[in-house]
Design a protein around this motif. Structure first.
Motif, PDB file in Angstrom:
ATOM      1  N   ASP A   9       2.556   9.537  -6.345  1.00 19.89           N
ATOM      2  CA  ASP A   9       1.861   8.860  -5.246  1.00 19.89           C
ATOM      3  C   ASP A   9       0.770   7.923  -5.755  1.00 19.89           C
ATOM      4  O   ASP A   9       0.277   7.090  -5.017  1.00 19.89           O
ATOM      5  N   PHE A  10       0.380   8.084  -7.000  1.00 17.64           N
ATOM      6  CA  PHE A  10      -0.748   7.351  -7.552  1.00 17.64           C
ATOM      7  C   PHE A  10      -0.314   5.981  -8.054  1.00 17.64           C
ATOM      8  O   PHE A  10       0.659   5.857  -8.793  1.00 17.64           O
ATOM      9  N   GLN A  28      -9.002   0.463  -5.733  1.00 18.96           N
ATOM     10  CA  GLN A  28      -9.112   1.914  -5.838  1.00 18.96           C
ATOM     11  C   GLN A  28      -8.263   2.604  -4.775  1.00 18.96           C
ATOM     12  O   GLN A  28      -8.023   2.058  -3.713  1.00 18.96           O
ATOM     13  N   ASP A  29      -7.833   3.828  -5.097  1.00 17.21           N
ATOM     14  CA  ASP A  29      -7.101   4.684  -4.163  1.00 17.21           C
ATOM     15  C   ASP A  29      -5.895   3.965  -3.553  1.00 17.21           C
ATOM     16  O   ASP A  29      -5.741   3.885  -2.338  1.00 17.21           O
ATOM     17  N   CYS A  30      -5.032   3.440  -4.410  1.00 18.08           N
ATOM     18  CA  CYS A  30      -3.863   2.680  -3.952  1.00 18.08           C
ATOM     19  C   CYS A  30      -2.651   3.589  -3.751  1.00 18.08           C
ATOM     20  O   CYS A  30      -2.387   4.480  -4.563  1.00 18.08           O
ATOM     21  N   ARG A  31      -1.922   3.335  -2.682  1.00 24.19           N
ATOM     22  CA  ARG A  31      -0.714   4.084  -2.330  1.00 24.19           C
ATOM     23  C   ARG A  31       0.262   3.130  -1.663  1.00 24.19           C
ATOM     24  O   ARG A  31      -0.137   2.150  -1.037  1.00 24.19           O
ATOM     25  N   CYS A  38      -4.778  -0.162  -0.498  1.00 22.39           N
ATOM     26  CA  CYS A  38      -5.854   0.414  -1.311  1.00 22.39           C
ATOM     27  C   CYS A  38      -7.106   0.591  -0.455  1.00 22.39           C
ATOM     28  O   CYS A  38      -7.155   0.167   0.698  1.00 22.39           O
ATOM     29  N   ALA A  39      -8.109   1.208  -1.046  1.00 25.78           N
ATOM     30  CA  ALA A  39      -9.386   1.418  -0.358  1.00 25.78           C
ATOM     31  C   ALA A  39      -9.986   0.076   0.055  1.00 25.78           C
ATOM     32  O   ALA A  39      -9.664  -0.962  -0.519  1.00 25.78           O
TER      33      ALA A  39
END
Length: 115
Positions: A87-88, A100-103, A38-39
């Motif tokens: 992808d989310f 946030q913004d995890c992949r 993640c971010a």
């Protein structure tokens, strides 16, 4: 086309095969956890199956149960909510909205030795 392929790879990596088997659950091998990045360098291990998911953050382990959802695969518990949609990956532990913004972390294959 590449984006559609990556959606499929993430769901396969996270959920494993969706095929129904007739063997008892205890006889099926457990799905290997995947690393989620993640971010801000935050990361966790995720092991998701059809009915349950497990998230491990450091020494903390959160077990979640799948819930019906129109947004991908949703898992919940009193401690967190997890949504997997292509992808989310949305991961929201109780009292910590900083994920946030995890992949799924991508690995770069080792190059073949020259020679």
């Amino acid at each position: 086309m590449r984006r559609a392929a990556s959606h499929s790879l993430v769901l396969l990596a996270v959920l494993g095969s969706a095929a129904v088997t007739t063997s008892p659950a205890s006889a099926r091998p457990a799905k290997a956890p995947v690393q989620v990045q993640c971010a801000d360098g935050r990361q966790f291990l995720l092991q998701a199956e059809q009915r349950h998911a497990r998230v491990r953050v450091g020494e903390r382990q959160i077990d979640l149960v799948r819930r019906p959802s129109s947004m991908g695969h949703q898992y919940q518990s009193a401690q967190a909510t997890l949504i997997l949609d292509g992808d989310f990956i949305a991961f929201v532990p109780k009292d910590d909205a900083g994920w946030q913004d995890c992949r799924v972390a991508t690995t770069i294959p080792a190059s073949a030795p020259n020679g």
